[in-house]
Design a protein around this motif. Structure first.
Motif, PDB file in Angstrom:
ATOM      1  N   THR A  10      -1.321   7.821 -28.023  1.00 35.62           N
ATOM      2  CA  THR A  10      -0.666   9.143 -28.685  1.00 35.62           C
ATOM      3  C   THR A  10      -1.598  10.015 -27.436  1.00 35.62           C
ATOM      4  N   GLY A  11      -2.256   9.031 -26.787  1.00 30.69           N
ATOM      5  CA  GLY A  11      -3.043  10.238 -25.644  1.00 30.69           C
ATOM      6  C   GLY A  11      -4.258  10.706 -25.974  1.00 30.69           C
ATOM      7  N   SER A  12      -4.987  10.415 -27.218  1.00 28.92           N
ATOM      8  CA  SER A  12      -5.518  11.462 -28.002  1.00 28.92           C
ATOM      9  C   SER A  12      -7.216  11.164 -28.401  1.00 28.92           C
ATOM     10  N   ILE A  13      -7.265   9.787 -27.938  1.00 22.57           N
ATOM     11  CA  ILE A  13      -8.679   9.352 -27.484  1.00 22.57           C
ATOM     12  C   ILE A  13      -9.678  10.206 -26.162  1.00 22.57           C
ATOM     13  N   ASN A  14     -11.151  10.378 -26.115  1.00 20.35           N
ATOM     14  CA  ASN A  14     -11.722  10.449 -24.615  1.00 20.35           C
ATOM     15  C   ASN A  14     -12.007  10.101 -24.012  1.00 20.35           C
ATOM     16  N   PRO A  15     -13.040   9.471 -23.064  1.00 17.43           N
ATOM     17  CA  PRO A  15     -13.589   8.267 -22.264  1.00 17.43           C
ATOM     18  C   PRO A  15     -14.946   8.436 -23.131  1.00 17.43           C
ATOM     19  N   TYR A  16     -15.751   9.334 -24.017  1.00 14.46           N
ATOM     20  CA  TYR A  16     -16.699   8.409 -24.606  1.00 14.46           C
ATOM     21  C   TYR A  16     -16.219   7.698 -25.448  1.00 14.46           C
ATOM     22  N   ALA A  17     -15.448   8.143 -26.691  1.00 17.96           N
ATOM     23  CA  ALA A  17     -14.634   8.077 -27.833  1.00 17.96           C
ATOM     24  C   ALA A  17     -13.872   6.502 -27.401  1.00 17.96           C
ATOM     25  N   MET A  18     -13.425   6.116 -26.254  1.00 19.87           N
ATOM     26  CA  MET A  18     -12.637   5.140 -25.931  1.00 19.87           C
ATOM     27  C   MET A  18     -14.436   3.639 -25.423  1.00 19.87           C
ATOM     28  N   GLN A  19     -14.660   4.383 -24.902  1.00 22.41           N
ATOM     29  CA  GLN A  19     -16.665   3.732 -24.440  1.00 22.41           C
ATOM     30  C   GLN A  19     -16.722   3.201 -26.309  1.00 22.41           C
ATOM     31  N   TYR A  20     -17.293   4.205 -27.443  1.00 24.86           N
ATOM     32  CA  TYR A  20     -17.670   4.027 -28.260  1.00 24.86           C
ATOM     33  C   TYR A  20     -16.594   2.616 -28.483  1.00 24.86           C
ATOM     34  N   MET A  21     -15.147   2.783 -28.287  1.00 28.71           N
ATOM     35  CA  MET A  21     -14.800   2.146 -29.334  1.00 28.71           C
ATOM     36  C   MET A  21     -14.849   0.810 -28.918  1.00 28.71           C
ATOM     37  N   VAL A  22     -14.269   0.241 -27.479  1.00 23.40           N
ATOM     38  CA  VAL A  22     -14.650  -1.373 -26.897  1.00 23.40           C
ATOM     39  C   VAL A  22     -15.819  -2.047 -26.944  1.00 23.40           C
ATOM     40  N   ARG A  23     -17.200  -0.971 -27.184  1.00 21.50           N
ATOM     41  CA  ARG A  23     -18.073  -0.962 -27.147  1.00 21.50           C
ATOM     42  C   ARG A  23     -18.543  -2.176 -28.308  1.00 21.50           C
ATOM     43  N   ASN A  24     -17.733  -1.474 -29.490  1.00 22.41           N
ATOM     44  CA  ASN A  24     -17.961  -2.326 -30.877  1.00 22.41           C
ATOM     45  C   ASN A  24     -17.443  -3.129 -30.874  1.00 22.41           C
ATOM     46  N   ILE A  25     -15.834  -3.239 -30.697  1.00 19.91           N
ATOM     47  CA  ILE A  25     -14.289  -4.088 -30.661  1.00 19.91           C
ATOM     48  C   ILE A  25     -15.784  -5.571 -29.850  1.00 19.91           C
ATOM     49  N   ARG A  26     -15.491  -4.765 -28.630  1.00 22.10           N
ATOM     50  CA  ARG A  26     -16.071  -6.321 -27.874  1.00 22.10           C
ATOM     51  C   ARG A  26     -17.918  -6.799 -28.624  1.00 22.10           C
ATOM     52  N   LYS A  27     -18.132  -6.007 -29.226  1.00 25.84           N
ATOM     53  CA  LYS A  27     -19.894  -6.805 -30.001  1.00 25.84           C
ATOM     54  C   LYS A  27     -19.077  -7.881 -30.965  1.00 25.84           C
ATOM     55  N   GLU A  28     -17.536  -7.598 -32.151  1.00 29.52           N
ATOM     56  CA  GLU A  28     -17.404  -8.547 -33.143  1.00 29.52           C
ATOM     57  C   GLU A  28     -16.036  -9.760 -32.503  1.00 29.52           C
ATOM     58  N   LEU A  29     -16.130  -9.450 -31.270  1.00 33.57           N
ATOM     59  CA  LEU A  29     -14.790 -10.373 -30.633  1.00 33.57           C
ATOM     60  C   LEU A  29     -14.718 -11.293 -28.565  1.00 33.57           C
ATOM     61  N   ASP A  30     -14.108 -12.193 -28.725  1.00 28.97           N
ATOM     62  CA  ASP A  30     -14.914 -12.774 -27.480  1.00 28.97           C
ATOM     63  C   ASP A  30     -12.992 -13.315 -27.356  1.00 28.97           C
ATOM     64  N   VAL A  31     -12.481 -12.621 -26.615  1.00 29.11           N
ATOM     65  CA  VAL A  31     -11.337 -12.771 -26.527  1.00 29.11           C
ATOM     66  C   VAL A  31     -10.838 -11.541 -25.412  1.00 29.11           C
ATOM     67  N   GLU A  32      -9.725 -11.783 -24.635  1.00 24.56           N
ATOM     68  CA  GLU A  32      -9.561 -10.749 -23.769  1.00 24.56           C
ATOM     69  C   GLU A  32      -8.883  -8.866 -24.014  1.00 24.56           C
ATOM     70  N   ILE A  33      -9.563  -7.754 -23.910  1.00 26.39           N
ATOM     71  CA  ILE A  33      -9.222  -6.420 -24.022  1.00 26.39           C
ATOM     72  C   ILE A  33      -8.307  -6.077 -23.121  1.00 26.39           C
ATOM     73  N   ALA A  34      -7.298  -5.287 -23.564  1.00 24.51           N
ATOM     74  CA  ALA A  34      -7.079  -4.696 -23.263  1.00 24.51           C
ATOM     75  C   ALA A  34      -6.432  -3.563 -23.321  1.00 24.51           C
ATOM     76  N   LEU A  35      -6.178  -2.356 -22.386  1.00 25.53           N
ATOM     77  CA  LEU A  35      -5.950  -0.496 -22.611  1.00 25.53           C
ATOM     78  C   LEU A  35      -4.881  -0.635 -22.562  1.00 25.53           C
ATOM     79  N   HIS A  36      -4.348   0.225 -22.763  1.00 22.02           N
ATOM     80  CA  HIS A  36      -2.449   0.537 -22.316  1.00 22.02           C
ATOM     81  C   HIS A  36      -3.026   2.240 -22.857  1.00 22.02           C
ATOM     82  N   CYS A  37      -2.699   2.623 -22.317  1.00 27.47           N
ATOM     83  CA  CYS A  37      -3.562   4.378 -22.431  1.00 27.47           C
ATOM     84  C   CYS A  37      -2.137   5.553 -21.988  1.00 27.47           C
ATOM     85  N   HIS A  38      -2.449   6.250 -23.326  1.00 25.88           N
ATOM     86  CA  HIS A  38      -0.925   7.440 -22.783  1.00 25.88           C
ATOM     87  C   HIS A  38      -2.017   8.859 -22.307  1.00 25.88           C
TER      88      HIS A  38
END
Length: 389
Positions: free
Chosen positions: A184-212
């Motif tokens: 729903t295009g409901s996140i902002n860039p700082y929140a997206m950074q927070y989200m990806v940063r914390n997912i990246r800490k836990e995973l070792d797989v390619e992360i993709a973004l599908h943004c509206h």
């Protein structure tokens, strides 16, 4: 000249972007989900070929289970011999994946809405059961030799621990990529950074973004995620798609290239033509002020601007129009000055003295303020008024 700076400060900053960034374009799938858009097979093929000419590494060609014609379209594109890998969308259902297999695609994006809201409204099943359904789909795709991306629909409205839990499962089940869908295009860039940063800490797989683009942040959110370790981004040409659309392909490519010093090797000279093709077949006009490909981006009327641009285009343009396969336009109107009129006269091989030049400038302003557009025919009339033969 194309290599000149866009901003001197862009080169002063070091950007922590992935060495390799994959853009998978979904114009033929999410773009076609724009209300009122329905591409024919020939139109899809032309768009796919132009995306391939641009150099897009992955094309999401459609959603095969939707209809028999959709399956045939995806299959035709998959067998077209393009350089791009052809992927498609599936639900977490065996029938969907079988339709994808029948369409001869290289891979699938299999998805499930995982926010509490989606589970309650759409599925009405416990999360543990949903997780199992999702992993069965991943396993089925992998067992049949497909590239498998697992997408958490409505990820940006799903609690982070719940997201990480299923992404970890996807990694354990050998998913090739996990997708964060900002449905729903409901996140902002700082929140997206927070989200990806914390997912990246836990995973070792390619992360993709599908943004509206509901809040106008689709490209910004995509870049924000890339800066924190995502390495794949979904786009559409002209940013078309459901509601406010998706991350714009042309904006992302040119922003990365010129603002973040990340040249992905695309043949950017086809961007303008690609934009026009998608606009024509989608029947969605590109706004004149649309970034990168809008008609006004390299169109100038103001006398101050035109005078400077004639001497050096970079005074009022961040990059040269030829980079995306288009041309600069000098428009005559109420804001025009001598430089614009001189350029127009030069194109007609007409030479006049200073006094006559000022007279023509005055007549152009008067005619425009009367409501007349200064077309070539109107300019000819002005020259007659000024006694220029």
């Amino acid at each position: 000249m194309n290599d000149r700076f866009v901003s001197i400060y862009n080169n002063e900053v070091e950007y922590n972007l992935p060495e390799k960034i994959n853009i998978y374009d979904t114009t033929l799938r999410d773009g076609e989900q724009t209300p009122g858009v329905c591409f024919s097979l020939d139109e899809k093929l032309e768009i796919a070929h132009k995306l391939d000419e641009l150099g897009i590494p992955q094309i999401e060609a459609g959603f095969p289970i939707v209809s028999e014609n959709e399956r045939k379209s995806v299959k035709t594109i998959a067998n077209e011999g393009l350089n791009a890998n052809i992927i498609c969308l599936t639900r977490t259902k065996q029938a969907d994946i079988d339709a994808a297999l029948d369409a001869d695609v290289d891979g699938i994006i299999t998805f499930m809405g995982l926010s509490d809201l989606h589970l309650k409204v759409k599925m009405n099943k416990p999360r543990e059961e949903i997780n199992e359904i999702c992993m069965n789909a991943v396993d089925y795709g992998k067992d049949h030799g497909l590239f498998v991306a697992f997408s958490a629909e409505d990820a940006t409205r799903t609690e982070l621990p719940k997201l990480i839990e299923i992404y970890k499962l996807a990694q354990e089940h050998k998913a090739d990529r996990i997708h964060i869908a900002d449905t729903t295009g409901s996140i902002n860039p700082y929140a997206m950074q927070y989200m990806v940063r914390n997912i990246r800490k836990e995973l070792d797989v390619e992360i993709a973004l599908h943004c509206h683009n509901d809040f106008g942040f689709a490209v910004s959110n995509s870049i924000a995620g890339l800066l924190e370790g995502a390495s794949s981004v979904s786009t559409t040409v002209n940013g078309i798609g459901e509601r406010a659309g998706n991350a714009s392909l042309e904006e992302l490519i040119m922003s990365l290239k010129l603002l973040y010093n990340k040249d992905l090797g695309f043949n950017t000279q086809v961007i303008s033509e690609l934009s026009k093709i998608v606009s024509k077949y989608s029947k969605i006009p590109v706004p004149d002020s649309k970034a990168i490909v809008g008609n006004n981006v390299f169109r100038h009327e103001s006398g101050i601007h035109v005078d400077a641009i004639v001497k050096d285009p970079f005074t009022y343009e961040p990059f040269l129009p030829e980079m995306i396969g288009t041309k600069r336009q000098i428009v005559l109107g109420k804001h025009s000055g001598k430089a614009a009129i001189e350029e127009k006269l030069d194109s007609l091989n007409i030479k006049v003295d200073e006094q006559k030049l000022l007279e023509i400038v005055k007549l152009v302003k008067e005619e425009r303020e009367k409501g007349f557009e200064i077309t070539n025919d109107k300019f000819d009339e002005i020259l007659v008024k000024a006694n220029i033969n």
